[in-house]
Structure formats: structure tokens, C-alpha cells
Design an enzyme around this catalytic site. Structure first.
Site, PDB file in Angstrom:
ATOM      1  N   TYR A 284      13.894  30.893   8.837  1.00 16.16           N
ATOM      2  CA  TYR A 284      12.703  31.578   9.346  1.00 16.16           C
ATOM      3  C   TYR A 284      12.659  31.519  10.871  1.00 16.16           C
ATOM      4  O   TYR A 284      12.949  30.488  11.475  1.00 16.16           O
ATOM      5  CB  TYR A 284      11.435  30.908   8.823  1.00 16.16           C
ATOM      6  CG  TYR A 284      11.165  31.145   7.365  1.00 16.16           C
ATOM      7  CD1 TYR A 284      10.883  32.424   6.886  1.00 16.16           C
ATOM      8  CD2 TYR A 284      11.173  30.087   6.464  1.00 16.16           C
ATOM      9  CE1 TYR A 284      10.621  32.640   5.543  1.00 16.16           C
ATOM     10  CE2 TYR A 284      10.903  30.292   5.117  1.00 16.16           C
ATOM     11  CZ  TYR A 284      10.630  31.570   4.664  1.00 16.16           C
ATOM     12  OH  TYR A 284      10.365  31.780   3.350  1.00 16.16           O
TER      13      TYR A 284
ATOM     14  N   ARG B  73     -11.461   0.331  13.901  1.00 14.67           N
ATOM     15  CA  ARG B  73     -11.633   1.012  12.616  1.00 14.67           C
ATOM     16  C   ARG B  73     -12.816   0.414  11.852  1.00 14.67           C
ATOM     17  O   ARG B  73     -13.803   1.088  11.614  1.00 14.67           O
ATOM     18  CB  ARG B  73     -10.353   0.941  11.794  1.00 14.67           C
ATOM     19  CG  ARG B  73      -9.178   1.611  12.505  1.00 14.67           C
ATOM     20  CD  ARG B  73      -8.068   2.019  11.571  1.00 14.67           C
ATOM     21  NE  ARG B  73      -7.387   0.901  10.931  1.00 14.67           N
ATOM     22  CZ  ARG B  73      -6.148   0.981  10.432  1.00 14.67           C
ATOM     23  NH1 ARG B  73      -5.479   2.132  10.512  1.00 14.67           N
ATOM     24  NH2 ARG B  73      -5.580  -0.054   9.857  1.00 14.67           N
TER      25      ARG B  73
ATOM     26  N   LYS C 238       0.842  -1.200   0.000  1.00 18.02           N
ATOM     27  CA  LYS C 238       0.000   0.000   0.000  1.00 18.02           C
ATOM     28  C   LYS C 238       0.879   1.252   0.000  1.00 18.02           C
ATOM     29  O   LYS C 238       2.083   1.171   0.267  1.00 18.02           O
ATOM     30  CB  LYS C 238      -0.920  -0.016   1.228  1.00 18.02           C
ATOM     31  CG  LYS C 238      -0.175   0.125   2.554  1.00 18.02           C
ATOM     32  CD  LYS C 238      -1.083  -0.143   3.749  1.00 18.02           C
ATOM     33  CE  LYS C 238      -0.325   0.028   5.042  1.00 18.02           C
ATOM     34  NZ  LYS C 238      -1.089  -0.469   6.198  1.00 18.02           N
TER      35      LYS C 238
ATOM     36  N   MET D 191      10.325  25.237   2.827  1.00 18.22           N
ATOM     37  CA  MET D 191       9.448  24.460   1.957  1.00 18.22           C
ATOM     38  C   MET D 191      10.276  23.581   1.029  1.00 18.22           C
ATOM     39  O   MET D 191       9.992  22.405   0.854  1.00 18.22           O
ATOM     40  CB  MET D 191       8.554  25.414   1.163  1.00 18.22           C
ATOM     41  CG  MET D 191       7.329  24.749   0.574  1.00 18.22           C
ATOM     42  SD  MET D 191       6.305  25.908  -0.349  1.00 18.22           S
ATOM     43  CE  MET D 191       5.545  26.853   0.956  1.00 18.22           C
TER      44      MET D 191
HETATM   45  C1  LIG Z   1      -0.328  -1.567   6.863  1.00 15.75           C
HETATM   46  C2  LIG Z   1      -0.907  -2.854   7.285  1.00 15.75           C
HETATM   47  C3  LIG Z   1      -0.065  -3.942   7.595  1.00 15.75           C
HETATM   48  C4  LIG Z   1       1.426  -3.864   7.579  1.00 15.75           C
HETATM   49  O1  LIG Z   1       1.914  -3.369   8.798  1.00 15.75           O
HETATM   50  P1  LIG Z   1       3.501  -3.338   9.101  1.00 15.75           P
HETATM   51  O2  LIG Z   1       3.560  -3.089  10.546  1.00 15.75           O
HETATM   52  O3  LIG Z   1       4.055  -2.241   8.260  1.00 15.75           O
HETATM   53  O4  LIG Z   1       4.021  -4.670   8.712  1.00 15.75           O
HETATM   54  C5  LIG Z   1      -0.672  -5.152   7.913  1.00 15.75           C
HETATM   55  N1  LIG Z   1      -2.015  -5.274   7.950  1.00 15.75           N
HETATM   56  C6  LIG Z   1      -2.841  -4.240   7.685  1.00 15.75           C
HETATM   57  C7  LIG Z   1      -4.319  -4.446   7.745  1.00 15.75           C
HETATM   58  C8  LIG Z   1      -2.323  -2.994   7.356  1.00 15.75           C
HETATM   59  O5  LIG Z   1      -3.142  -1.973   7.088  1.00 15.75           O
END
Ligand SMILES: *Cc1c(COP(=O)(O)O)cnc(C)c1O
Length: 400
Positions: A270, A139, A41, A343
Site C-alpha cells: 500500500y 497514577r 499481568k 493487516m
Molecule cells: C508491570 C509492573 C511491574 C513490572 O515491571 P518490569 O519493568 O516489566 O519488571 C512492576 N510493578 C508494577 C506496579 C507494574 O505495573
């Protein structure tokens, strides 16, 4: 050394050899009975989802996972054949994408089952599913007591194929494992109830990176690895406590565009948060917070002491004590970011760096998932350089 004039002043360097190494380390750790799902992802945590998926597929990974159907489609269009699980609850309009590209959907509500049913009645075909169970992340997912009925309903619908059941741990990276053991227990009970109801042979999975390392009893039928694949550890204590030799896969490179001696007493940036206590050489890098600089990995404090340490560091950095910032690595030594990151500009104290000139390449600490995906990527091992959205030509890295 790199000779990539075409890449401009900054780029991401990805080591696919290190990715393969990490894949094998994880495989060895989980053993031959457990399947491995690679989480790709968010553009494979900034490494490039297509390139990473190709490497993992060639290694023989069992499954890949993305957040959205659109991310899955991108991988299929690039020729990836491995099963792909879509983590996020889908909208009805995303069903056709999942069906068209043979993506495995996560189902987490009765409404989702009904929208799949409706879609299949109209279009036909088949869709693979994994049932998500809520065990404590808060969630999405069926409540444990709803799981059996949901699974039975899915199995009664022609074209729906229930392949797996999973949940996600909220605190596996903590030292205190009480909460995630509780989650695991709820998950195990739910799986047992499914079996009792005659729903057998589902792929059961709950372990993320932290659980892969520290909780082998939670590996079940499959583990889901993101962080570890990319060569990072879920938290600092985990890294210290184990013999698990990963290689980093990713670095952000930028060329020095300017160097100058700053007189004693002069401020930088800044808000004048940094003042030179002595005269010192300062280099300017052509990167800034749009690129993710100064967004370092967030380690959520696990104890009150960790929290106090973190707060103290933040405070000291804010008032101009630069010692706690992650270093910028040059070939000739470490530099420290000074002043507020701009930036698109960052200033670095280079008083301890040897042989520095304009054009010298530095590795800059950034949070990789925050990096702008339009920044060019260079893949080590003579693999094509791809930019988000298209090919920008072939560029090979020469190791000197
Ligand atoms: C992102 C995610 C993972 C991976 O988690 P890591 O700690 O990066 O290995 C596993 N399962 C789900 C549902 C996730 O959203």
C-alpha cells in the site's frame, strides 16, 4: 525444527527452560534475603499467564502479580496457590472475586478502604492488602502524608490484613536516576513514618526490572520482575552496561507462504513506500499488524540525541529506507521487511537468505504484549499447547 501442521501458519513459541533460567539469574542477583514477585499481568507479557505461573510456582516464587481481579481468578482456577497481588485499584464489584479467590488487593484510596469495610461487614472473611503510595508515577496511591492514617484505619477493620506497602518507579530505566532516587526517598520516609506509628513488619517493595539490575539499594524486602523474567532488558544502555545473562523466552513464528523475484523498479505494498532499486527475491509471510508486526518495543528516548536518532530512523523507514527495521530471522539468514505491513500480510526482502522455500519457518519481530492472545502457543520442553480459552491438544516440539 518444528513439525506442527495442526498449528497452521503462525504461532508463538515460548521457551519455559529460558524462563527458569531467568528466574534463577534474578534470584542470584537479589540474594536470599529479598523476596521475588513475578509479574504475570497481560497474559504474562504474551507468554501465557497460566503456564508461566505454573513454572514460577514450581520454582518457588514468593508472589505473583496481575493487573485485575479477573486475571487473578484465571490463575486460581488453573490451580495456582502462590499469593497473588492485584495491582490495579479495584471497583466495589470486584471485591467478592478477590475474597473468593484469596487475592491480595492494592488499596490506594479512602473510598477503597470503606468499600472493603462495607463488604466485610456484610460477608465476613478476610482480605489481604498492600498499601500503594504515590511517590511520583502519578497514577494512583495515597499521598505520602496520608499513608499512616490509611494504614491505621485498615488495621482497625476486622478482616482486613495489611501485609505490604509499595510504590512504582516512573523512570528507573533512564540513565539519569535523579527522579527515581527522589521517589525512593519519599517512599523510605513514608515507610519510616509507618514504623514510627507502630506499623511494623510490612513487606516493602518498589523495584521493577530496571531497578533490580541498576539500583540494588532499592531491592528492600521484595522486588517485582516482569521484563527480566521474560528475557528482555528494560533499555538498551542497561543491557550494554551489565553482566546479566538472560535468555529470550519468546518468539513469533510464521511460515513463508509465497516467494517471487520482483523486477527492478517495482513497488511493494500500500502507498508504494518501497521500490526495488534492483531485482530481488521477496517472500510473503501470513502475518501483519493485527498480530503486532511492526509494533517493535518502544524504548523511550532518554536523551535528546536518542530522540533525534529515533526520529531519523522512523523518517528513513517511512520514506522507504528499510535498513533500520528489525530483521526477520530465517534458518538461512536475515530478511528485511519491505513496504507497509498489511493487516495480515508482510513482505520480506530475502536476497540474503539461503535455502528458502514455501513453508520455511521465520522468526518475526513483534511487540509481544501487542500479540493477539488467540494465536496458538507452543511451549518448549514437551508441555501442553494451550490456546487462550482452552486446550487445543497436545503438541510436542522435537529439537533436531
Ligand atoms: C508491570 C509492573 C511491574 C513490572 O515491571 P518490569 O519493568 O516489566 O519488571 C512492576 N510493578 C508494577 C506496579 C507494574 O505495573
Amino acid at each position: 525444527m518444528m513439525e506442527n501442521i495442526g498449528l497452521g501458519t503462525h504461532w508463538v513459541e515460548v521457551d519455559l527452560g529460558a524462563l527458569q533460567h531467568n528466574y534463577r539469574v534474578i534470584r542470584e542477583k537479589i540474594g536470599p534475603q529479598v523476596k521475588l514477585l513475578g509479574v504475570v499481568k497481560a497474559d504474562a507479557y504474551g507468554l501465557g499467564a497460566v503456564e508461566v505461573s505454573k513454572v514460577l510456582e514450581a520454582q518457588g516464587i514468593d508472589m505473583l502479580a496481575v493487573t485485575s481481579a479477573a486475571e487473578g481468578q484465571q490463575l486460581r482456577e488453573a490451580g495456582i496457590k502462590t499469593p497473588i497481588l492485584v495491582f490495579r485499584p479495584f471497583l466495589p464489584e470486584e471485591i467478592s472475586v478477590m475474597a473468593r479467590w484469596n487475592l491480595t488487593a492494592t488499596v490506594a484510596s479512602r473510598e477503597a478502604i470503606l468499600s472493603l469495610k462495607e463488604w466485610l461487614e456484610e460477608h465476613g472473611g478476610t482480605i489481604n492488602l498492600h498499601l500503594k503510595v504515590e511517590t511520583g508515577m502519578g497514577r494512583y496511591g495515597f499521598w505520602p502524608e496520608e499513608a499512616v492514617v490509611a494504614a491505621q484505619e485498615i488495621m482497625s477493620i476486622p478482616g482486613l490484613f495489611l501485609e505490604g506497602v509499595y510504590s512504582h518507579l516512573a523512570t528507573a530505566m533512564w540513565k539519569n536516576k535523579a527522579y527515581c532516587r527522589k521517589q525512593f526517598q519519599i517512599f523510605q520516609e513514608t515507610c519510616a513514618n509507618l514504623e514510627k506509628a507502630g506499623i511494623k513488619g510490612l513487606i516493602k517493595h518498589i523495584a521493577n526490572s530496571a531497578a533490580i539490575i541498576e539500583l540494588p539499594e532499592m531491592h528492600l524486602d521484595m522486588v517485582r520482575a516482569g521484563t527480566l523474567l521474560y528475557g528482555q532488558y528494560p533499555n538498551a544502555p542497561v543491557k550494554k552496561g551489565i553482566n546479566f545473562n538472560l535468555k529470550d523466552t519468546w518468539s513469533f513464528k510464521a511460515k513463508v507462504v509465497y516467494i517471487r523475484e520482483l523486477p527492478q523498479g517495482h513497488s511493494v505494498g500500500y502507498g508504494r513506500t518501497f521500490r526495488a532499486r534492483r531485482s530481488l527475491p521477496v517472500a510473503v509471510l501470513p502475518v501483519g499488524y493485527v498480530d503486532g508486526v511492526q509494533l517493535e518495543p518502544l524504548f523511550k528516548p532518554a536523551t535528546f540525541l536518542d530522540f533525534l536518532k529515533g526520529a531519523a530512523k522512523l523518517l528513513l523507514t517511512y520514506v522507504g529506507w528499510e535498513k533500520f527495521r528489525a530483521p526477520v530471522q530465517f534458518p538461512g539468514g536475515k530478511g528485511r521487511i519491505i513496504g507497509k505491513v498489511g493487516m495480515q500480510l508482510t513482505m520480506v526482502d530475502v536476497s540474503e537468505v539461503k535455502d528458502l522455500t514455501v513453508g520455511t519457518i521465520a522468526s518475526v519481530p513483534v511487540r509481544r504484549t501487542a500479540i493477539n492472545s488467540a494465536i496458538p502457543k507452543v511451549y518448549k520442553e514437551g508441555i501442553e499447547v494451550l490456546q487462550a480459552g482452552g486446550d487445543i491438544g497436545i503438541s510436542y516440539e522435537q529439537e533436531s
